[in-house]
Scaffold this active site. Structure first.
Site, PDB file in Angstrom:
ATOM      1  N   PRO A 214      28.927  32.635 -44.565  1.00  0.00           N
ATOM      2  CA  PRO A 214      29.611  33.643 -43.735  1.00  0.00           C
ATOM      3  C   PRO A 214      30.830  33.000 -43.062  1.00  0.00           C
ATOM      4  O   PRO A 214      30.687  32.224 -42.115  1.00  0.00           O
ATOM      5  CB  PRO A 214      28.544  34.053 -42.716  1.00  0.00           C
ATOM      6  CG  PRO A 214      27.506  32.992 -42.756  1.00  0.00           C
ATOM      7  CD  PRO A 214      27.640  32.191 -44.002  1.00  0.00           C
ATOM      8  N   ASP A 390      31.756  28.020 -40.850  1.00  0.00           N
ATOM      9  CA  ASP A 390      30.501  28.628 -41.294  1.00  0.00           C
ATOM     10  C   ASP A 390      29.793  29.177 -40.050  1.00  0.00           C
ATOM     11  O   ASP A 390      29.343  28.405 -39.202  1.00  0.00           O
ATOM     12  CB  ASP A 390      29.654  27.540 -41.986  1.00  0.00           C
ATOM     13  CG  ASP A 390      28.352  28.071 -42.561  1.00  0.00           C
ATOM     14  OD1 ASP A 390      27.876  29.124 -42.084  1.00  0.00           O
ATOM     15  OD2 ASP A 390      27.809  27.424 -43.468  1.00  0.00           O
ATOM     16  N   HIS A 391      29.696  30.482 -39.965  1.00  0.00           N
ATOM     17  CA  HIS A 391      29.193  31.104 -38.743  1.00  0.00           C
ATOM     18  C   HIS A 391      27.686  30.892 -38.550  1.00  0.00           C
ATOM     19  O   HIS A 391      27.128  31.212 -37.507  1.00  0.00           O
ATOM     20  CB  HIS A 391      29.523  32.598 -38.750  1.00  0.00           C
ATOM     21  CG  HIS A 391      29.761  33.157 -37.370  1.00  0.00           C
ATOM     22  ND1 HIS A 391      29.444  32.478 -36.223  1.00  0.00           N
ATOM     23  CD2 HIS A 391      30.276  34.339 -36.954  1.00  0.00           C
ATOM     24  CE1 HIS A 391      29.748  33.202 -35.169  1.00  0.00           C
ATOM     25  NE2 HIS A 391      30.258  34.335 -35.585  1.00  0.00           N
ATOM     26  N   ARG A 392      27.019  30.321 -39.572  1.00  0.00           N
ATOM     27  CA  ARG A 392      25.599  30.003 -39.382  1.00  0.00           C
ATOM     28  C   ARG A 392      25.448  28.747 -38.512  1.00  0.00           C
ATOM     29  O   ARG A 392      24.432  28.546 -37.868  1.00  0.00           O
ATOM     30  CB  ARG A 392      24.922  29.739 -40.743  1.00  0.00           C
ATOM     31  CG  ARG A 392      24.863  30.953 -41.639  1.00  0.00           C
ATOM     32  CD  ARG A 392      24.404  30.570 -43.022  1.00  0.00           C
ATOM     33  NE  ARG A 392      25.310  29.601 -43.640  1.00  0.00           N
ATOM     34  CZ  ARG A 392      25.112  29.059 -44.832  1.00  0.00           C
ATOM     35  NH1 ARG A 392      24.054  29.382 -45.546  1.00  0.00           N
ATOM     36  NH2 ARG A 392      25.982  28.202 -45.331  1.00  0.00           N
ATOM     37  N   ILE A 394      28.387  27.282 -36.696  1.00  0.00           N
ATOM     38  CA  ILE A 394      29.367  27.207 -35.601  1.00  0.00           C
ATOM     39  C   ILE A 394      29.600  28.608 -35.057  1.00  0.00           C
ATOM     40  O   ILE A 394      29.820  29.546 -35.834  1.00  0.00           O
ATOM     41  CB  ILE A 394      30.690  26.616 -36.143  1.00  0.00           C
ATOM     42  CG1 ILE A 394      30.453  25.155 -36.564  1.00  0.00           C
ATOM     43  CG2 ILE A 394      31.808  26.701 -35.123  1.00  0.00           C
ATOM     44  CD1 ILE A 394      31.490  24.623 -37.493  1.00  0.00           C
TER      45      ILE A 394
END
Ligand code: CAO
Length: 418
Positions: A214, A390-392, A394
């Site tokens: 993501p 990577d929104h998982r 950060i």
């Protein structure tokens, strides 16, 4: 005429790499450093150069094979005293074992050809029972494309099923929108050109990264007015040493200073183990645009290197990439990658993360700006930053803090050089 086994060595920390292209054939006369095969690990692709000159006697690998350190890939006829024949034959035997071992792994991961397809294609009856052949025919599977897991590589029904599953998975990853060939003939003239191997693999890797991570991209601009004055002064000195000092070398150094402050940007997500791995090293990948495609060589241990050293290595690595002379030791294991569109133009973009990294920094062309303070007009140079993360791993606030810190380093030349 003696023979020399060309073995794979120096594949950094990779257990194995995939052969994507064979660049020579039996009978070719080759010179030192001439690329022999193209291999791929993770996202990176690189040519494996020949350490010796000679004539190709045997090519022991095929496209799609997985090879590991120590595997013989090519046998060369050399113009020298030969008493190593026995050693070579031994190597060939052990190599065929070594190469066929990892192929079992290939069978589980991709639908590429096995190491010994010729045995199967010569006589299908000998390697698959009539029942399996019928089953394969019904599914439209060509048996010579299926690695056999039975005794003597015999193909069993499970192999056919596995092959079909892999084709479906691969198809889903690479051809999600391609339902039928494109035809523009009713609109006018057009020409279809084959994708080369590097284009195909880059497309697959990009799609995989885009679909599995993501992505969020954070945009900012750093005031590099002071940095640019310093750079231009220093550049004159380094020019005398044939070293071109571009803004990129400063950004590489600034990025490493920022990674030390924000360790989550120097990490990788291990999904299988449900862990985040924090790296204790500071290696920076650099996206290099070449006529053969995109390569990402890695500058190692930037924290231990001077600005001059970094600038020199940037030139050396991009030159090696453009000449297709990168070796596996130049690739992989980066903390984070920089994709610099430098003076090519554009104000911002959304760079795609290079897994297993968790962020990538994009640089666009510097903007000249007039900053008006009362009656004073100050000329500014602004460097656009595009940080995809990577929104998982950060969150948005961390990305904003990271970018603000990175800007502060770029804006304060003392932070950068001390
Ligand atoms: N703004 C304005 N000028 C810039 C700049 C910037 N952000 N960055 C670099 N420049 C200038 C340099 O100072 C240099 O100027 P001079 O020729 O006057 O000295 C000029 O642009 C060319 O720089 P360069 O490209 O030779 O060197 P670099 O260190 O900036 O970059 C490299 C090296 C290998 C990263 C670059 O050549 C390259 O390949 N970039 C493309 C990367 C890419 O394709 N990314 C997209 C990947 S996703 O598809």
């Amino acid at each position: 005429m003696s023979k020399e086994n060309i073995k794979i060595s120096d594949i950094a920390d990779f257990e194995s790499v995939d052969v994507v292209e064979i660049l020579v054939k039996v009978g070719d006369e080759i010179s030192i450093d001439q690329p022999l095969i193209t291999v791929e690990s993770e996202k990176a692709m690189m040519d494996y150069p020949s350490p010796s000159a000679g004539i190709v006697d045997k090519v022991l690998v095929k496209e799609g094979n997985k090879i590991s350190e120590g595997d013989t890939i090519i046998v060369l006829d050399m113009q020298e005293n030969a008493d190593q024949q026995e050693v070579i034959q031994q190597d060939e035997q052990s190599n065929s074992q070594a190469i066929s071992e990892p192929i079992k792994e290939v069978k589980q991961q991709t639908d590429i050809a096995p190491s010994k397809p010729q045995k199967i294609s010569n006589s299908e009856n000998a390697y698959a029972s009539p029942g399996t052949q019928k089953y394969a025919r019904e599914l439209g599977v060509k048996l010579n494309e299926v690695p056999g897991s039975g005794r003597n590589q015999r193909i069993v029904v499970e192999d056919v099923q596995q092959h079909v599953r892999q084709r479906l998975e691969r198809g889903a990853r690479t051809h999600t929108t391609a339902t039928r060939p494109l035809d523009f003939s009713k609109y006018g003239r057009s020409e279809a050109k084959d994708l080369n191997k590097i284009q195909k693999l880059t497309a697959e890797n990009m799609l995989h990264a885009w679909n599995s991570i993501p992505h969020v991209t954070h945009f900012d601009q750093a005031d590099v007015t002071q940095l640019e004055v310093h750079r231009k002064n220093l550049a004159k000195e380094l020019n005398a040493k044939q070293i071109k000092l571009t803004p990129l070398a400063f950004v590489v150094k600034a990025l490493v200073i920022s990674l030390k402050q924000f360790p989550q940007f120097n990490s990788s997500l291990d999904e299988a183990a449900e862990k985040i791995i924090y790296k204790g090293f500071f290696h920076i990948g650099i996206a290099v645009d070449t006529e053969h495609g995109l390569f990402v060589p890695v500058l190692r241990d930037v924290d231990k290197k001077s600005l001059e050293h970094v600038a020199k290595e940037l030139i050396d690595l991009s030159e090696l990439a453009r000449q297709r002379k990168l070796t596996p030791s130049h690739m992989g294991g980066a903390s984070m990658t920089i994709s610099s569109l430098g003076n090519l133009g554009g104000q911002a973009f959304t760079p795609i993360i290079n897994p297993p990294e968790v962020a990538i920094l994009g640089l666009s062309k510097m903007i000249s700006n007039e900053n008006i303070h009362g009656e004073n007009v100050k000329q500014q140079k602004l460097l656009p930053l595009s940080l995809s993360y990577d929104h998982r791993v950060i969150n948005g606030a961390d990305a904003a803090r990271f970018c603000t810190y990175l800007k502060s380093v770029l804006e304060d030349i003392w932070k950068l050089i001390l």
